[in-house]
Design a protein around this motif. Structure first.
Motif, PDB file in Angstrom:
ATOM      1  N   ARG A  68       0.824  -1.213   0.000  1.00 18.68           N
ATOM      2  CA  ARG A  68       0.000   0.000   0.000  1.00 18.68           C
ATOM      3  C   ARG A  68       0.858   1.262   0.000  1.00 18.68           C
ATOM      4  O   ARG A  68       0.469   2.288  -0.558  1.00 18.68           O
ATOM      5  N   HIS A  69       2.034   1.178   0.597  1.00 20.00           N
ATOM      6  CA  HIS A  69       2.946   2.335   0.610  1.00 20.00           C
ATOM      7  C   HIS A  69       3.880   2.349  -0.593  1.00 20.00           C
ATOM      8  O   HIS A  69       4.779   3.200  -0.670  1.00 20.00           O
ATOM      9  N   GLY A  70       3.726   1.401  -1.514  1.00 15.00           N
ATOM     10  CA  GLY A  70       4.542   1.403  -2.726  1.00 15.00           C
ATOM     11  C   GLY A  70       5.960   0.935  -2.520  1.00 15.00           C
ATOM     12  O   GLY A  70       6.878   1.366  -3.224  1.00 15.00           O
ATOM     13  N   THR A  71       6.179   0.036  -1.560  1.00 11.45           N
ATOM     14  CA  THR A  71       7.524  -0.463  -1.277  1.00 11.45           C
ATOM     15  C   THR A  71       7.761  -1.788  -1.990  1.00 11.45           C
ATOM     16  O   THR A  71       6.960  -2.720  -1.860  1.00 11.45           O
ATOM     17  N   SER A  72       8.850  -1.878  -2.746  1.00  4.05           N
ATOM     18  CA  SER A  72       9.232  -3.139  -3.368  1.00  4.05           C
ATOM     19  C   SER A  72       9.831  -4.059  -2.310  1.00  4.05           C
ATOM     20  O   SER A  72      10.575  -3.608  -1.437  1.00  4.05           O
ATOM     21  N   VAL A  73       9.517  -5.340  -2.394  1.00  8.25           N
ATOM     22  CA  VAL A  73      10.058  -6.327  -1.465  1.00  8.25           C
ATOM     23  C   VAL A  73      10.862  -7.341  -2.266  1.00  8.25           C
ATOM     24  O   VAL A  73      10.338  -7.944  -3.206  1.00  8.25           O
ATOM     25  N   VAL A  74      12.127  -7.506  -1.921  1.00 14.88           N
ATOM     26  CA  VAL A  74      13.020  -8.398  -2.655  1.00 14.88           C
ATOM     27  C   VAL A  74      13.616  -9.414  -1.705  1.00 14.88           C
ATOM     28  O   VAL A  74      14.165  -9.052  -0.652  1.00 14.88           O
ATOM     29  N   CYS A  75      13.513 -10.684  -2.053  1.00 13.70           N
ATOM     30  CA  CYS A  75      14.139 -11.755  -1.264  1.00 13.70           C
ATOM     31  C   CYS A  75      15.583 -11.917  -1.723  1.00 13.70           C
ATOM     32  O   CYS A  75      15.830 -12.146  -2.912  1.00 13.70           O
TER      33      CYS A  75
END
Length: 316
Positions: A68-75
């Protein structure tokens, strides 16, 4: 609004924690003792990319808040030196992806970017006017061959030959083992940066035929400066792979590589009509506002049109 991936707070790396959503916000739970759990709240609104390292677990509500805050999540791997998968928010701007596709589909622009990559790597500006990709590959190969020879002489090594055969991994010399390990780390860092920018790792300008083609293109910009000297310095190491990964991870922050990757990618993808002078301050401000209107319509004649408008002739 471009993702500020070059800023110090915009990449946050976590490992060995549990990420949850509570009544206050998204926090990382750190097991500080048998009877004690510390909470560190994450600045989700200020983050462009959250890197999840080994030992991290994350709940669905926390992921929902990040999206919702536009944060990319990368493993990623240990120290964020490998990227395995990425979750991109719907709000992430397509500005740089559009620039990449536009240049990639135009043979002239694609060759120009390949040439600019060569200039960035070796600093050679006196290039022939009729340079094509075949000659460029030959020039690059000769440059790398010379660099191998210089580094081998500096470290007192005999004739060196780059050798990468996964089926003969245990028979390779320490330099080749260290170089393969360091390059893998470099690919992970580049991959994470490209995902955070929203460009396609698959659309390379020199490499092709793999989902990581653009990763290899960008990583090549830094090998002569970073991974090659590191690998040759480990020519007498008993554990070259482990030492290469450890040293690369230790030097990553010192090198400030992520900001360089972001600047270099954006510089390469500048529209062709701005290749010589670069974007003005006004144009940069406009590009930063590019995704204020998140969705627009494409028209080959009229250009960008507003979305959410009924374009029927009767207005209904």
């Amino acid at each position: 609004m471009l993702p500020h991936v070059a800023d110090s707070l915009s990449f946050l790396y976590l490992d060995m924690v549990r990420v949850v959503q509570d009544d206050t916000g998204v926090c990382a739970q750190i097991q500080a003792g048998e009877d004690r759990t510390d909470l560190v709240y994450l600045p989700t609104a200020a983050l462009s990319c959250l890197l999840l390292g080994p030992g991290v677990s994350i709940t669905t509500p926390a992921l929902t808040t990040l999206a919702r805050h536009g944060t990319s999540v990368v493993c990623v791997g240990a120290g964020a030196v490998r990227a395995y998968a990425g979750i991109l928010p719907d709000s992430l701007t397509t500005h740089w992806l559009e620039q990449q596709v536009t240049s990639w589909t135009n043979p002239t622009h694609r060759l120009n970017i390949a040439i600019r990559m060569y200039v960035m790597r070796f600093g050679e500006t006196d290039l022939p006017d009729d340079l094509n990709l075949e000659r460029l590959r030959g020039m690059e190969g000769q440059r790398m061959k010379t660099l191998y020879k210089i580094l081998a002489q500096q470290h007192g090594i005999g004739r060196f030959r780059r050798n990468y055969h996964p089926d003969q991994w245990d028979t390779q010399d320490p330099v080749n083992l260290a170089l393969s390990a360091a390059n893998t780390c470099l690919y992970g860092v580049v991959h994470a940066a490209l995902l955070a920018l929203g460009v396609s790792p698959a659309l390379g300008f020199v490499h092709a035929g793999t989902q990581h083609a653009f990763v290899y293109d960008i990583a090549d910009l830094y090998k002569a400066e970073i991974t090659l000297p590191l690998a040759f310095a480990l020519h007498q190491s008993a554990k070259p792979e482990q030492e290469a990964r450890r040293r690369f991870r230790e030097d990553l922050r010192l090198l400030r590589l992520l900001p360089r990757i972001v600047r270099d990618v954006q510089s390469l993808l500048v529209p062709p009509n701005h290749e010589t002078s670069g974007p003005t301050d006004e144009e940069e401000d406009h590009s930063e506002r590019h995704d204020v209107e998140m969705v627009h319509l494409w028209d080959p004649k009229a250009g960008v049109l507003p979305a959410g408008v009924n374009y029927s002739s009767g207005g209904s």
